[in-house]
Design a protein around this motif. Structure first.
Motif, PDB file in Angstrom:
ATOM      1  N   UNK A   4     -10.071  -0.325   7.787  1.00  0.00           N
ATOM      2  CA  UNK A   4      -9.877  -1.134   6.588  1.00  0.00           C
ATOM      3  C   UNK A   4      -8.453  -0.980   6.056  1.00  0.00           C
ATOM      4  N   UNK A   5      -7.706  -2.079   5.904  1.00  0.00           N
ATOM      5  CA  UNK A   5      -6.353  -1.978   5.347  1.00  0.00           C
ATOM      6  C   UNK A   5      -6.387  -1.739   3.841  1.00  0.00           C
ATOM      7  N   UNK A   6      -5.241  -1.393   3.287  1.00  0.00           N
ATOM      8  CA  UNK A   6      -5.115  -1.259   1.841  1.00  0.00           C
ATOM      9  C   UNK A   6      -5.439  -2.593   1.176  1.00  0.00           C
ATOM     10  N   UNK A   7      -5.858  -2.533  -0.090  1.00  0.00           N
ATOM     11  CA  UNK A   7      -6.321  -3.742  -0.777  1.00  0.00           C
ATOM     12  C   UNK A   7      -5.271  -4.840  -0.788  1.00  0.00           C
ATOM     13  N   UNK A   8      -4.031  -4.505  -1.093  1.00  0.00           N
ATOM     14  CA  UNK A   8      -2.974  -5.515  -1.128  1.00  0.00           C
ATOM     15  C   UNK A   8      -2.790  -6.169   0.231  1.00  0.00           C
ATOM     16  N   UNK A   9      -2.865  -5.370   1.285  1.00  0.00           N
ATOM     17  CA  UNK A   9      -2.727  -5.918   2.634  1.00  0.00           C
ATOM     18  C   UNK A   9      -3.931  -6.788   2.996  1.00  0.00           C
ATOM     19  N   UNK A  10      -5.103  -6.358   2.570  1.00  0.00           N
ATOM     20  CA  UNK A  10      -6.315  -7.135   2.831  1.00  0.00           C
ATOM     21  C   UNK A  10      -6.216  -8.516   2.194  1.00  0.00           C
ATOM     22  N   UNK A  11      -5.763  -8.559   0.951  1.00  0.00           N
ATOM     23  CA  UNK A  11      -5.670  -9.834   0.240  1.00  0.00           C
ATOM     24  C   UNK A  11      -4.612 -10.756   0.832  1.00  0.00           C
ATOM     25  N   UNK A  12      -3.648 -10.191   1.558  1.00  0.00           N
ATOM     26  CA  UNK A  12      -2.569 -10.995   2.133  1.00  0.00           C
ATOM     27  C   UNK A  12      -2.923 -11.575   3.499  1.00  0.00           C
ATOM     28  N   UNK A  13      -4.060 -11.155   4.079  1.00  0.00           N
ATOM     29  CA  UNK A  13      -4.397 -11.602   5.429  1.00  0.00           C
ATOM     30  C   UNK A  13      -4.798 -13.075   5.448  1.00  0.00           C
TER      31      UNK A  13
END
Length: 397
Positions: A261-270
């Motif tokens: 699981x990526x960090x939240x900010x990275x997740x939202x940028x996918x």
């Protein structure tokens, strides 16, 4: 009255107050309805449906039911091999003969219905920054664009990241529940419905769990009793609704500390294609072939990431001309499907409390205090139960 936030709770409250002859204006920070993705399916059980019935005009409540699905009133929990771990009546169902079973709503459709009849009462692009108390007992809301509005009461219905809560109860913390979701839809045309396994449609919601620390899969059918656009055209006056087809809400979730699981900010940028790849990687192997058949039909363009939050402990506070409803005060994880239910119940409870208030004397604060006391009694036990159930089923903190 000033309502901050045009979600289900805020809109239900606006209708409820209007039915009792109380002026209410809704201020919503989004530039327009549907400006940002917020999900697809909303499940309302008895608490939410009863609240909706109390607040909405009869014709709008009937339209809500006409455009909702009525799946079996059961919640099923299975393991990755589809072996049943739990199968029981939907949470908070009374089982009485006259009880209305759970309904599955399409969120954008429900919002369009609830916006109907509030022309001129909902202002978009209004981001609250502060409020101030006036000498006459009223309160003034101040918005980012310089506008102000003054009323007897401000109601924060502005969700998990509530500005009203931050100003009113700065000590209250909304905690990371330690779960992340990739949420999307599986379209259900006739061919897809025939190809998918029957167990998917035998419960209002089904959770497939991979075990402690592993990913889980959630499935909830949304099969309209009447297609929304046709149901809206059949009303007098006409309610303009989109032509939404049946679908299966499908989400893959995992603990935030899962190795993949990526960090939240990275997740939202996918982008959506990368979200799909991530979700399948989180799920891993060893799942029943039915799961793979389902995910092959997942609409990649519909995918969006979600961070799950829950409200920490909240001590009673002194009532006044500012209050809170819904996720603004009792955010909870979605495992019990009670977030929207409780927000709409709040709207009905606050409507009842305010219906007998005629002025700005102590009766307004007494009414608000009465609502807040009742709300704390029913809402915070559900927050705690959601936390316990989430810990048991899907690895919530």
């Amino acid at each position: 009255m000033i309502i901050i936030g045009a979600g289900p709770g805020g809109l239900a409250l606006a209708h409820g107050l209007r039915r009792h002859g109380i002026d209410a204006v809704v201020h919503e920070r989004d530039a327009r309805a549907g400006a940002r993705p917020q999900g697809y399916r909303i499940q309302l059980d008895e608490p939410g449906l009863t609240g909706l019935r109390h607040c909405l005009p009869t014709e709008l409540f009937e339209l809500c039911l006409a455009t909702a699905g009525a799946p079996p009133a059961r919640v099923s929990v299975r393991n990755r091999y589809l072996e049943v771990l739990a199968d029981r009546a939907a949470a908070h169902a009374s089982g009485t003969a006259d009880a209305v079973g759970p309904r599955a709503f399409d969120r954008p459709t429900l919002r369009r219905i609830m916006l109907h009849g509030l022309d001129g009462q909902v202002h978009h692009g209004a981001r609250l920054t502060s409020y101030r108390h006036e000498d006459d007992g009223r309160v003034t809301a101040c918005f980012a664009d310089g506008r102000t509005a003054t009323a007897d009461l401000i109601v924060g219905a502005d969700g998990v990241n509530s500005t009203v809560r931050r100003l009113l109860l700065p000590e209250v913390r909304v905690e990371d529940a330690g779960l992340r979701l990739v949420y999307g839809r599986i379209p259900l045309d006739a061919r897809a419905r025939e190809a998918l396994p029957d167990w998917v449609f035998e419960s209002v919601f089904t959770v497939l769990t991979g075990g402690p620390g592993e990913a889980h899969l959630g499935l909830g059918p949304v099969q309209f009793a009447n297609r929304p656009d046709r149901a809206g055209r059949a009303r007098t006056p006409v309610v303009d609704l989109p032509p939404v087809g049946d679908y299966l809400a499908c989400m893959i979730g995992a603990p935030a500390d899962h190795p993949a699981m990526p960090a939240t900010a990275d997740l939202r940028a996918l982008p959506t294609a990368a979200l799909r790849e991530l979700a399948l990687r989180l799920l891993g192997g060893g799942w029943h072939e039915d799961v793979h058949r389902l995910l092959a039909r997942w609409d990649t363009a519909s995918l969006l990431p979600l961070r799950i939050s829950t409200t920490g402990p909240v001590a009673p506070w002194e009532p006044g001309p500012v209050t809170l409803i819904g996720d603004a005060i009792h955010a909870m994880s979605p495992v019990l499907a009670m977030g929207a239910n409780t927000a709409v119940r709040d709207a009905a409870e606050l409507t009842r409390a305010l219906a007998g208030v005629t002025g700005r004397d102590g009766s307004l604060v007494e009414a608000v205090g009465s609502y807040e006391s009742r709300m704390r009694d029913y809402a915070f036990p559900i927050v705690a139960e959601s936390r316990r159930t989430g810990q048991q089923r899907v690895g919530q903190r």
